[in-house]
Write an enzyme that holds these catalytic residues in place. Structure first.
Site, PDB file in Angstrom:
ATOM      1  CB  THR A 174     -10.276 -16.763 -13.281  1.00  0.00           C
ATOM      2  OG1 THR A 174      -9.351 -17.433 -12.451  1.00  0.00           O
ATOM      3  CG2 THR A 174     -10.751 -15.492 -12.601  1.00  0.00           C
ATOM      4  CB  VAL A 203      -3.385 -15.710  -2.060  1.00  0.00           C
ATOM      5  CG1 VAL A 203      -4.369 -14.627  -2.502  1.00  0.00           C
ATOM      6  CG2 VAL A 203      -3.859 -16.367  -0.762  1.00  0.00           C
ATOM      7  N   GLY A 204      -3.681 -16.066  -5.425  1.00  0.00           N
ATOM      8  CA  GLY A 204      -3.348 -15.481  -6.726  1.00  0.00           C
ATOM      9  C   GLY A 204      -3.693 -14.006  -6.785  1.00  0.00           C
ATOM     10  CG  ASP A 205      -4.813 -12.576 -10.591  1.00  0.00           C
ATOM     11  OD1 ASP A 205      -4.678 -13.824 -10.561  1.00  0.00           O
ATOM     12  OD2 ASP A 205      -5.665 -12.001 -11.291  1.00  0.00           O
TER      13      ASP A 205
HETATM   14  N1  ASP Z   1      -5.811 -15.542 -12.211  1.00  0.00           N
HETATM   15  C1  ASP Z   1      -6.114 -16.793 -11.581  1.00  0.00           C
HETATM   16  C2  ASP Z   1      -5.019 -17.128 -10.586  1.00  0.00           C
HETATM   17  O1  ASP Z   1      -3.859 -17.024 -10.922  1.00  0.00           O
HETATM   18  C3  ASP Z   1      -6.298 -17.930 -12.536  1.00  0.00           C
HETATM   19  C4  ASP Z   1      -7.144 -17.657 -13.749  1.00  0.00           C
HETATM   20  O2  ASP Z   1      -7.357 -16.521 -14.114  1.00  0.00           O
HETATM   21  O3  ASP Z   1      -7.635 -18.600 -14.363  1.00  0.00           O
HETATM   22  O4  ASP Z   1      -5.346 -17.525  -9.503  1.00  0.00           O
END
Ligand code: ASP
Length: 308
Positions: A174, A203-205
């Site tokens: 990310t 959906v992530g953070d």
């Molecule tokens: N935080 C991101 C997610 O979980 C992934 C990442 O940080 O690489 O969607």
């Protein structure tokens, strides 16, 4: 709180995970390019908001990272992107989730913030809005890299594969940027392809305000990366911003990562700038790729190895 000087600040990350040695050069070049291309605009008076959008767009276009081109594939072999941008002056933010076929989700997030009455658009609605806002819809293969296709083939039918495991052992790139402009305003943007083999619609953070990003001129601004399901439970970016009130910048970042680890067994990293203009970072993954402009304008880059 007043910042210490008028010199602008910019810090970016390219993910926190067990970045293999043969990926280090590309990660360092990528985060450096984002600061190199953006920081001169901040020196010329660009707003923090313009700067974080610009820096994240550089990283989204770089196939090294899990954002825009080069993103992970989900469980059905598709790219779905999440992004957020937030203005520390007003607490306004815009975000998109599960957006397909757009190279720069951060740009769409900015349009959501500025052109709609809403904060977050998802899926088909987000894509429709992006089209109507003039974003170029790309054929799906344009965002796909051979590296991610190959990785998808490896893990597609592996019953032992877990999406959170990669933050120790595999990819998690990310991207994010935090800036303070000459006027002392703060802004943050974060963009991601999420986690490998995620369920369609996951959906992530990243686009969740307070989790993947937070900015408040009175406290500071923070961008997070790592295992999203854990990050959102502790609203990691907001947790660090709150900690800026009582701790120095680095200690606040460390406190946020300690909370992530202690309360939810989470894995990740944060970058930030407090209201005084001090940089902050911490991670509990083996590595985090980051770059920032020093007060004199020199660019510092590092693949930070975990020290604790
Ligand atoms: N935080 C991101 C997610 O979980 C992934 C990442 O940080 O690489 O969607």
């Amino acid at each position: 709180m007043q910042k210490q000087s008028n010199s602008p600040r910019l810090i970016v990350h390219g993910g926190a995970w067990n970045i293999p040695a043969d990926y280090h050069a590309a990660h360092l070049a990528g985060v450096k390019a984002a600061v190199e291309q953006t920081y001169p605009h901040l020196l010329d008076g660009a707003s923090a908001l313009d700067a974080v959008e610009m820096a994240v767009q550089v990283l989204e276009a770089d196939p090294t990272f899990d954002a825009g081109r080069g993103a992970f594939l989900n469980a059905v072999g598709e790219v779905e992107l999440d992004a957020i941008i937030m203005d520390g002056r007003t607490l306004n933010f815009g975000a998109v989730a599960a957006l397909q076929n757009i190279l720069h989700p951060v740009g769409v997030a900015r349009q959501v913030m500025e052109q709609t009455e809403h904060n977050l658009l998802v899926g088909a609605g987000a894509l429709d809005f992006a089209r109507r806002s003039g974003f170029n819809e790309l054929p799906p293969e344009e965002l796909l890299t051979e590296r991610e296709l190959e990785f998808f083939r490896q893990i597609q039918n592996d019953p032992a594969f877990r999406t959170h495991h990669p933050f120790k052992e595999g990819p998690g790139d990310t991207v994010g940027a935090v800036a303070m402009d000459k006027a002392g305003n703060l802004a943050v943007a974060t963009s991601t392809g999420g986690t490998a083999r995620k369920l369609p619609g996951r959906v992530g953070d990243c686009p969740i305000v307070g989790a993947g990003a937070y900015a408040d001129n009175e406290r500071g601004a923070v961008s997070a990366t790592g295992w999203g399901e854990s990050i959102m439970k502790v609203l990691l970016s907001k947790t660090v911003c709150d900690a800026f009130a009582a701790a120095d910048a680095m200690a606040a970042a460390r406190q946020g990562i300690d909370t992530l680890a202690r309360k939810v067994n989470g894995l990740g990293g944060v970058i930030g700038i407090n209201a005084k203009g001090e940089y902050a970072w911490a991670h509990n993954t083996p590595y985090m790729a980051m770059a920032y402009a020093e007060t004199e304008g020199a660019i510092k880059i590092s693949i930070r190895a975990r020290t604790n």
